[in-house]
Design a protein around this motif. Structure first.
Motif, PDB file in Angstrom:
ATOM      1  N   LEU A 233       0.873  -1.215   0.038  1.00  0.00           N
ATOM      2  CA  LEU A 233      -0.097   0.184   0.125  1.00  0.00           C
ATOM      3  C   LEU A 233       0.847   1.353  -0.188  1.00  0.00           C
ATOM      4  CD1 LEU A 233      -2.856  -1.009   2.569  1.00  0.00           C
ATOM      5  CD2 LEU A 233      -2.919  -0.896   0.016  1.00  0.00           C
ATOM      6  N   GLU A 234       1.744   1.357   0.975  1.00  0.00           N
ATOM      7  CA  GLU A 234       2.726   2.242   1.073  1.00  0.00           C
ATOM      8  C   GLU A 234       3.306   2.534  -0.442  1.00  0.00           C
ATOM      9  OE1 GLU A 234       6.435   3.974   3.727  1.00  0.00           O
ATOM     10  OE2 GLU A 234       5.648   2.154   4.057  1.00  0.00           O
ATOM     11  N   LEU A 235       3.964   1.699  -1.042  1.00  0.00           N
ATOM     12  CA  LEU A 235       4.675   1.562  -2.426  1.00  0.00           C
ATOM     13  C   LEU A 235       3.671   2.280  -3.344  1.00  0.00           C
ATOM     14  CD1 LEU A 235       7.069   1.003  -4.116  1.00  0.00           C
ATOM     15  CD2 LEU A 235       6.169  -1.561  -4.400  1.00  0.00           C
ATOM     16  N   SER A 236       2.311   1.636  -3.231  1.00  0.00           N
ATOM     17  CA  SER A 236       1.371   2.176  -4.426  1.00  0.00           C
ATOM     18  C   SER A 236       1.272   3.801  -4.261  1.00  0.00           C
ATOM     19  CB  SER A 236       0.172   1.497  -4.159  1.00  0.00           C
ATOM     20  OG  SER A 236       0.094   0.234  -4.503  1.00  0.00           O
ATOM     21  N   SER A 237       1.129   4.313  -2.902  1.00  0.00           N
ATOM     22  CA  SER A 237       1.159   5.720  -2.607  1.00  0.00           C
ATOM     23  C   SER A 237       2.359   6.333  -3.277  1.00  0.00           C
ATOM     24  CB  SER A 237       0.910   5.771  -1.267  1.00  0.00           C
ATOM     25  OG  SER A 237       0.864   7.373  -1.012  1.00  0.00           O
ATOM     26  N   ARG A 238       3.531   5.643  -2.899  1.00  0.00           N
ATOM     27  CA  ARG A 238       4.796   6.443  -3.361  1.00  0.00           C
ATOM     28  C   ARG A 238       4.844   6.455  -4.865  1.00  0.00           C
ATOM     29  NH1 ARG A 238       8.612   6.564   0.649  1.00  0.00           N
ATOM     30  NH2 ARG A 238       7.696   7.021   2.314  1.00  0.00           N
ATOM     31  N   LEU A 239       4.183   5.292  -5.751  1.00  0.00           N
ATOM     32  CA  LEU A 239       4.375   5.459  -6.857  1.00  0.00           C
ATOM     33  C   LEU A 239       3.430   6.637  -7.502  1.00  0.00           C
ATOM     34  CD1 LEU A 239       4.330   1.686  -7.983  1.00  0.00           C
ATOM     35  CD2 LEU A 239       6.301   3.244  -8.103  1.00  0.00           C
ATOM     36  N   GLU A 240       2.178   6.798  -6.871  1.00  0.00           N
ATOM     37  CA  GLU A 240       1.444   7.769  -7.375  1.00  0.00           C
ATOM     38  C   GLU A 240       2.153   9.018  -7.254  1.00  0.00           C
ATOM     39  OE1 GLU A 240      -2.152   7.358  -5.249  1.00  0.00           O
ATOM     40  OE2 GLU A 240      -2.941   5.463  -6.353  1.00  0.00           O
ATOM     41  N   GLU A 241       2.732   9.365  -5.898  1.00  0.00           N
ATOM     42  CA  GLU A 241       3.454  10.693  -5.797  1.00  0.00           C
ATOM     43  C   GLU A 241       4.539  10.778  -6.782  1.00  0.00           C
ATOM     44  OE1 GLU A 241       5.680  12.959  -1.894  1.00  0.00           O
ATOM     45  OE2 GLU A 241       4.754  10.735  -1.740  1.00  0.00           O
ATOM     46  N   LEU A 242       5.324   9.630  -7.085  1.00  0.00           N
ATOM     47  CA  LEU A 242       6.304   9.806  -8.066  1.00  0.00           C
ATOM     48  C   LEU A 242       5.786  10.039  -9.513  1.00  0.00           C
ATOM     49  CD1 LEU A 242       9.589   9.197  -8.778  1.00  0.00           C
ATOM     50  CD2 LEU A 242       8.624   6.791  -9.130  1.00  0.00           C
ATOM     51  N   ASN A 243       4.783   9.531  -9.871  1.00  0.00           N
ATOM     52  CA  ASN A 243       3.957   9.955 -11.203  1.00  0.00           C
ATOM     53  C   ASN A 243       3.596  11.250 -11.156  1.00  0.00           C
ATOM     54  OD1 ASN A 243       4.443   7.164 -12.118  1.00  0.00           O
ATOM     55  ND2 ASN A 243       2.516   6.485 -11.363  1.00  0.00           N
ATOM     56  N   SER A 244       3.277  11.837 -10.121  1.00  0.00           N
ATOM     57  CA  SER A 244       2.814  13.336 -10.084  1.00  0.00           C
ATOM     58  C   SER A 244       4.079  14.155 -10.333  1.00  0.00           C
ATOM     59  CB  SER A 244       1.911  13.594  -8.656  1.00  0.00           C
ATOM     60  OG  SER A 244       1.951  15.061  -8.590  1.00  0.00           O
ATOM     61  N   PHE A 245       5.121  13.586  -9.528  1.00  0.00           N
ATOM     62  CA  PHE A 245       6.311  14.319  -9.695  1.00  0.00           C
ATOM     63  C   PHE A 245       6.824  14.552 -11.219  1.00  0.00           C
ATOM     64  CE2 PHE A 245       7.467  13.900  -5.048  1.00  0.00           C
ATOM     65  CZ  PHE A 245       6.826  15.077  -4.627  1.00  0.00           C
ATOM     66  N   LYS A 246       6.894  13.393 -11.753  1.00  0.00           N
ATOM     67  CA  LYS A 246       7.169  13.358 -13.116  1.00  0.00           C
ATOM     68  C   LYS A 246       6.499  13.884 -13.926  1.00  0.00           C
ATOM     69  CE  LYS A 246       9.031   8.452 -12.862  1.00  0.00           C
ATOM     70  NZ  LYS A 246       9.089   6.967 -13.409  1.00  0.00           N
ATOM     71  N   SER A 247       5.182  14.077 -13.900  1.00  0.00           N
ATOM     72  CA  SER A 247       4.381  15.089 -14.809  1.00  0.00           C
ATOM     73  C   SER A 247       4.757  16.565 -14.487  1.00  0.00           C
ATOM     74  CB  SER A 247       2.646  14.740 -14.307  1.00  0.00           C
ATOM     75  OG  SER A 247       2.560  13.411 -14.609  1.00  0.00           O
ATOM     76  N   GLU A 248       4.865  16.836 -13.228  1.00  0.00           N
ATOM     77  CA  GLU A 248       5.453  18.093 -13.195  1.00  0.00           C
ATOM     78  C   GLU A 248       6.699  18.656 -13.627  1.00  0.00           C
ATOM     79  OE1 GLU A 248       5.883  21.271  -9.274  1.00  0.00           O
ATOM     80  OE2 GLU A 248       5.123  19.109  -8.865  1.00  0.00           O
ATOM     81  N   ASN A 249       7.656  17.636 -13.533  1.00  0.00           N
ATOM     82  CA  ASN A 249       8.977  17.983 -14.201  1.00  0.00           C
ATOM     83  C   ASN A 249       9.072  18.009 -15.549  1.00  0.00           C
ATOM     84  OD1 ASN A 249      11.822  17.845 -13.671  1.00  0.00           O
ATOM     85  ND2 ASN A 249      11.955  15.675 -14.615  1.00  0.00           N
ATOM     86  N   ASP A 250       8.154  16.939 -16.239  1.00  0.00           N
ATOM     87  CA  ASP A 250       7.864  17.258 -17.839  1.00  0.00           C
ATOM     88  C   ASP A 250       7.293  18.420 -18.060  1.00  0.00           C
ATOM     89  OD1 ASP A 250       8.721  14.583 -17.949  1.00  0.00           O
ATOM     90  OD2 ASP A 250       6.644  13.578 -18.280  1.00  0.00           O
ATOM     91  N   MET A 251       6.340  19.065 -17.305  1.00  0.00           N
ATOM     92  CA  MET A 251       5.635  20.191 -17.744  1.00  0.00           C
ATOM     93  C   MET A 251       7.181  21.490 -17.375  1.00  0.00           C
ATOM     94  SD  MET A 251       2.643  22.414 -15.622  1.00  0.00           S
ATOM     95  CE  MET A 251       3.632  22.590 -14.263  1.00  0.00           C
TER      96      MET A 251
END
Length: 441
Positions: A219-237
């Protein structure tokens, strides 16, 4: 002696010896008789059948229950029978040759065994020398450990063997003082069913705990993955915005470079217009004589007094070849001459990385055509900065004008590029300009 090694159970055995399974006394008796027949004996002055080696026989006994229960466990033990050869004095046995070597080996092993018995009997915690001989190593389990030990001492009633008798009794006394701690040797290879079930229950409980912990980690890993994907999207922008800014920056730099070029061009035109010498009035004729010089003498730190012929299309036979007289010499930062003829010159190597100052002195001109002597002046430019020109004062009505015009130049730090430039042939271009008298109105 054979080589001693440790088995998988950490017990000591002699490599190469045979192991036999027996089920009755008759088989045991035959094996003992066969072993005794292999034992070496020899006659000495003290014994007609003297043993020339020690003798050891071991019996491995085990008791198993099928199936095993917690009350009836499998056990095992080892019975070791040892016949020690007697200590011998060479003065009594008169042994020589091979018998003498055998006596030395017997006495040495008995000495090491005695030292080990002494160490165990006095209860000290010092190192016990069990590895000093093969005999003590093989018998290490028989004293001071998990064993029950009996020793039978054979002594002689003869006073001739008094010393041997006392030594044997001391052996027995030391052995008697050793306290062994025997315990039942349970075989661990076959675990009881109850213990296995208890261990299974504990493992099952640990499995459930780890399973729940693993679920929490997922569960913690899934939460971290969602947070990481959010960071990736922001980084791409942010990366796209940065790329847009880079494009805008390049366009601004291009526009700025273009504007700077236009400003430099306008500045050059303005400077040329301001510094351009007085142009003759319409209808006034002019004489222009040119000469070029190098600055090699500045690199060599010498004075260069020159009389330069002026090149022109106009020649006056009366005055001859016009000439310009100049002097170019090095100075220090205060304007004082640095000429020193007694000091050796190292040329460019001495000047690299240092400040260089020099003076251009326009002294005079000679042979200016008389027709163009109404107004005479001299100007000069450097090849690296042709937009900057330097002009002397005007001299009127003179074919040999005296200018006496000095100008000092400074370079804060010489590099190899400036050295190469100074050594070229046409660093400074001089122009002597003479104007004819304007016609009357």
């Amino acid at each position: 002696y054979q080589r001693r090694v440790h088995g998988p159970d950490r017990k000591v055995y002699v490599e190469g010896l045979s192991v036999h399974t027996v089920i009755n006394y008759e088989r045991i008796r035959k094996l003992i008789e066969y072993g005794n027949s292999q034992r070496q004996v020899s006659e000495t002055k003290m014994n007609e059948h003297s043993s020339r080696s020690h003798s050891i026989i071991q019996f491995y006994l085990s008791q198993t229950h099928d199936p095993p229960t917690p009350e009836k466990r499998d056990i095992e033990c080892v019975i070791t029978l040892v016949d020690l050869a007697g200590s011998e004095r060479q003065s009594k046995t008169e042994a020589v040759g091979t018998q003498f070597d055998e006596s030395k080996n017997i006495n040495r092993s008995l000495l090491m065994l005695g030292r080990a018995l002494n160490s165990f009997s006095d209860g000290s915690k010092h190192h016990v020398p069990l590895r000093e001989s093969k005999l003590t190593r093989l018998l290490s389990e028989s004293f001071g450990g998990n064993a029950r030990t009996w020793m039978l001492a054979c002594i002689s009633p003869s006073s001739f063997n008094f010393s041997e008798t006392m030594s044997t009794l001391e052996y027995a006394q030391n052995a008697k003082a050793i306290i062994n701690k025997a315990k039942v040797n349970s075989i661990q290879q076959r675990l009881e069913l109850k213990e296995l079930r208890e261990q299974h229950a504990k493992l099952a409980e640990l499995y459930e705990i780890e399973k729940e912990r693993s679920r929490q980690y997922q569960l913690e890993l899934s939460s971290r993955l969602e947070e990481l994907n959010s960071f990736k999207s922001e980084n791409d922008m942010l990366r796209r915005r940065l790329e847009d800014l880079e494009v805008t920056k390049l366009q601004v730099e291009h526009d700025l470079t273009t504007a700077r070029g236009e400003v430099r061009e306008l500045t050059k035109l303005t400077s040329e217009f301001k510094q351009q010498p007085r142009r003759p009035r319409d209808g006034v004729q002019m004489y222009i004589g040119r000469a070029k010089v190098s600055l090699k003498n500045i690199i060599e730190q010498t004075s260069n007094y020159l009389t330069l012929p002026l090149i022109s299309d106009i020649m006056d036979p009366e005055t001859g070849q016009p000439q310009l007289i100049v002097n170019i010499y090095p100075v220090d930062s205060k304007g004082c001459s640095t000429l020193d003829h007694t000091k050796p010159k190292n040329g460019a190597k001495e000047l690299l990385g240092h400040r260089v100052d020099f003076v251009v002195h326009i002294i005079s001109a000679k042979g200016i055509p008389r027709k163009f002597s109404h107004c005479v002046y001299c100007k000069y430019v450097y090849k690296w900065a042709e937009k900057d020109s330097y002009k002397t004062n005007d001299v009127r009505d003179c074919t040999d004008p005296e200018f006496d015009f000095k100008k000092r130049f400074a370079f804060s730090k010489m590099n190899q590029g400036l050295v190469d430039y100074f050594m070229s042939d046409n660093v400074i271009t001089f122009e002597v300009i003479g104007e004819a008298k304007p016609p009357s109105p």
